[in-house]
Design a protein around this motif. Structure first.
Motif, PDB file in Angstrom:
ATOM      1  N   PHE A 242       3.391   9.981   0.754  1.00 35.84           N
ATOM      2  CA  PHE A 242       3.587   9.796   2.201  1.00 35.84           C
ATOM      3  C   PHE A 242       4.761   8.843   2.409  1.00 35.84           C
ATOM      4  O   PHE A 242       5.127   8.079   1.524  1.00 35.84           O
ATOM      5  CB  PHE A 242       2.304   9.205   2.791  1.00 35.84           C
ATOM      6  N   GLY A 243       5.371   8.880   3.596  1.00 43.98           N
ATOM      7  CA  GLY A 243       6.492   7.975   3.887  1.00 43.98           C
ATOM      8  C   GLY A 243       6.039   6.525   3.927  1.00 43.98           C
ATOM      9  O   GLY A 243       5.118   6.126   3.220  1.00 43.98           O
ATOM     10  N   ASP A 244       6.642   5.741   4.741  1.00 43.72           N
ATOM     11  CA  ASP A 244       6.278   4.333   4.874  1.00 43.72           C
ATOM     12  C   ASP A 244       4.828   4.216   5.344  1.00 43.72           C
ATOM     13  O   ASP A 244       4.388   4.937   6.242  1.00 43.72           O
ATOM     14  CB  ASP A 244       7.210   3.668   5.902  1.00 43.72           C
ATOM     15  N   PHE A 245       4.079   3.295   4.728  1.00 41.30           N
ATOM     16  CA  PHE A 245       2.673   3.139   5.096  1.00 41.30           C
ATOM     17  C   PHE A 245       2.505   2.881   6.594  1.00 41.30           C
ATOM     18  O   PHE A 245       1.540   3.359   7.212  1.00 41.30           O
ATOM     19  CB  PHE A 245       2.035   1.994   4.301  1.00 41.30           C
ATOM     20  N   LYS A 246       3.433   2.150   7.204  1.00 43.70           N
ATOM     21  CA  LYS A 246       3.319   1.836   8.625  1.00 43.70           C
ATOM     22  C   LYS A 246       3.324   3.096   9.489  1.00 43.70           C
ATOM     23  O   LYS A 246       2.799   3.092  10.607  1.00 43.70           O
ATOM     24  CB  LYS A 246       4.473   0.918   9.054  1.00 43.70           C
TER      25      LYS A 246
ATOM     26  N   PRO B 285       0.809  -1.221   0.000  1.00 47.82           N
ATOM     27  CA  PRO B 285       0.000   0.000   0.000  1.00 47.82           C
ATOM     28  C   PRO B 285       0.845   1.274   0.000  1.00 47.82           C
ATOM     29  O   PRO B 285       1.899   1.330   0.623  1.00 47.82           O
ATOM     30  CB  PRO B 285      -0.791  -0.112   1.301  1.00 47.82           C
ATOM     31  N   VAL B 286       0.338   2.280  -0.724  1.00 47.69           N
ATOM     32  CA  VAL B 286       1.005   3.572  -0.844  1.00 47.69           C
ATOM     33  C   VAL B 286      -0.032   4.665  -0.595  1.00 47.69           C
ATOM     34  O   VAL B 286      -1.149   4.605  -1.107  1.00 47.69           O
ATOM     35  CB  VAL B 286       1.614   3.756  -2.249  1.00 47.69           C
ATOM     36  N   ILE B 287       0.351   5.663   0.180  1.00 46.42           N
ATOM     37  CA  ILE B 287      -0.519   6.817   0.424  1.00 46.42           C
ATOM     38  C   ILE B 287       0.072   8.024  -0.289  1.00 46.42           C
ATOM     39  O   ILE B 287       1.287   8.267  -0.216  1.00 46.42           O
ATOM     40  CB  ILE B 287      -0.658   7.110   1.933  1.00 46.42           C
ATOM     41  N   ALA B 288      -0.768   8.778  -0.981  1.00 47.12           N
ATOM     42  CA  ALA B 288      -0.301   9.969  -1.693  1.00 47.12           C
ATOM     43  C   ALA B 288      -1.373  11.044  -1.661  1.00 47.12           C
ATOM     44  O   ALA B 288      -2.564  10.749  -1.520  1.00 47.12           O
ATOM     45  CB  ALA B 288       0.058   9.625  -3.134  1.00 47.12           C
ATOM     46  N   ILE B 289      -0.928  12.285  -1.807  1.00 53.95           N
ATOM     47  CA  ILE B 289      -1.837  13.425  -1.989  1.00 53.95           C
ATOM     48  C   ILE B 289      -1.727  13.887  -3.427  1.00 53.95           C
ATOM     49  O   ILE B 289      -0.624  14.040  -3.955  1.00 53.95           O
ATOM     50  CB  ILE B 289      -1.493  14.584  -1.033  1.00 53.95           C
ATOM     51  N   ASP B 290      -2.876  14.078  -4.060  1.00 55.33           N
ATOM     52  CA  ASP B 290      -2.932  14.658  -5.400  1.00 55.33           C
ATOM     53  C   ASP B 290      -3.576  16.039  -5.265  1.00 55.33           C
ATOM     54  O   ASP B 290      -4.757  16.153  -4.944  1.00 55.33           O
ATOM     55  CB  ASP B 290      -3.759  13.766  -6.325  1.00 55.33           C
ATOM     56  N   SER B 291      -2.786  17.073  -5.478  1.00 56.25           N
ATOM     57  CA  SER B 291      -3.296  18.446  -5.332  1.00 56.25           C
ATOM     58  C   SER B 291      -3.769  19.020  -6.649  1.00 56.25           C
ATOM     59  O   SER B 291      -4.167  20.177  -6.714  1.00 56.25           O
ATOM     60  CB  SER B 291      -2.200  19.353  -4.757  1.00 56.25           C
TER      61      SER B 291
END
Length: 392
Positions: A332-336, A319-325
């Motif tokens: 985002f850094g490490d998912f944990k 899993p990867v977290i990101a912001i799309d502006s």
């Protein structure tokens, strides 16, 4: 005695022709032009309004005008009351302030309004008289299914979010508010109602509304607010019908983009429900106050392989977290790290403060020593184009 009036044969034919023309020519309705002076009054008083946001220089806008006018004529015959259905238009070149108010970025755009409230789903169907007329007929149909026997509750589709109203009578202020909310949110929830003797066992202390969440294990929730207060009722039902974290797909990507809010997205494998649950819980715990300033979404890594490449990721990284502006993407850094108290909240705050954007152009702030945090990459296209066009 008045003398008889006789017409010559040519005059008689002309008179008959005029009579036939008058009888069989359909009544045409003029499309209401909206401006800053009249838009609120007209839309607020309309049960349903379909608004064509257009630009005269746009060829597709020009092509839609006669179709839109003819569809208006058809619907006006079926719904003759002035405020039942309104077909209106906005010249976005002349009224750029209105276009900006409703986030219009392409022409023509057809937006649906109910009692002045713009629906989040714009019309995306076929641009034909029949399609537009059918769309309005659908919008005018009753969105609430009436329950004739409480035993029907046991056969509900529990994969859906169900809102059930129990009322003493249909002709009441309580039901009218419920009906108004259902008209707005029927795409997000299934609405049902029961009346009189049928509903009596569920009306312990008067009319009430119940929310049945998806699945059979989750408990019902009871609305405790004022039944006649539209705003309070709407907010409570919307909170139940529209999940805090929504799934983004190629089908709804453009629609979500047009809401005008940046995205906080979890990219995860479809079968990885654990990461999704963690993300949902942390969003609810850390970011509930940010609802309305950013959209919380999740996406299938397999289906979104190409968008992942834009942030130099593959499904193997999920899993990867990101912001799309809509200007840049920030990873985002490490998912944990999402489990670290306040970490996800700070990531969103860094977006709003401009820190993520500043670091994109000038590198990490001098006080930031942790390598790799707040990594961000530029995106060159509007989000919906990237999602839809690159998928072909």
């Amino acid at each position: 005695m008045n003398p008889a009036l006789f017409l010559s044969l040519p005059d008689l034919r002309c008179s008959l022709l005029l009579l036939v023309t008058w009888v069989f020519t359909p009544v045409t309705t003029e499309i209401t032009s909206l401006d800053t002076e009249n838009i609120d009054e007209i839309l607020n008083n309309a049960d349903v309004a379909l608004v064509n946001f257009y630009a005269d220089w746009c060829r597709f806008s020009q092509m839609l005008h006669p179709i839109f006018e003819e569809a208006s004529d058809v619907i006006k015959e079926e719904f003759p009351n002035e405020n039942q259905v309104v077909f209106a238009r906005v010249d976005c070149d002349q009224h750029s302030d209105i276009a900006q108010r409703y986030r219009i970025s392409k022409y023509p755009t057809l937006k649906l309004f109910r009692n002045g409230m713009m629906m989040k789903r714009e019309y995306r169907g076929q641009r034909s008289v029949k399609a537009l007329a059918d769309y309005i007929r659908q919008q005018k149909s009753d969105p609430i299914q009436e329950i004739r026997d409480l035993a029907e509750i046991t056969t509900l589709d529990r994969s859906k979010r169900n809102i059930i109203g129990y009322f003493e009578q249909k002709d009441s202020d309580n039901y009218r508010v419920f009906e108004r909310v259902a008209n707005i949110l029927h795409d997000d929830c299934a609405f049902l109602s029961a009346f009189g003797d049928v509903s009596k066992p569920e009306r312990y202390s008067g009319d009430n509304i119940i929310y049945k969440p998806p699945g059979h294990s989750a408990p019902d929730m009871v609305y405790l607010g004022a039944m006649t207060n539209f705003d309070v009722t709407y907010n409570w039902i919307q909170d139940k019908c529209v999940p805090l974290v929504r799934e983004i797909t190629f089908e709804n990507g453009e629609e979500l983009t047009e809401e005008g809010l940046p995205f906080l997205i979890l990219f995860h494998m479809k079968e990885d429900t654990e990461s999704l649950e963690i993300f949902q819980n942390e969003v609810a715990r850390q970011l509930i106050s940010e609802k309305g300033t950013i959209n919380f979404l999740h996406a299938d890594c397999d289906k979104f392989r190409h968008p992942l490449l834009h942030i130099q990721k593959t499904p193997a990284d999920c899993p990867v977290i990101a912001i799309d502006s809509f200007r840049h993407m920030y990873v985002f850094g490490d998912f944990k790290d999402v489990l670290i108290p306040g970490k996800l909240k700070q990531f969103v705050f860094d977006l709003h403060s401009g820190k993520l954007h500043r670091e994109f152009h000038h590198g990490p702030d001098p006080t930031d020593t942790a390598p790799g945090e707040g990594r961000h990459l530029c995106r060159q296209q509007r989000y919906e184009k990237k999602l839809i066009l690159t998928n072909h």
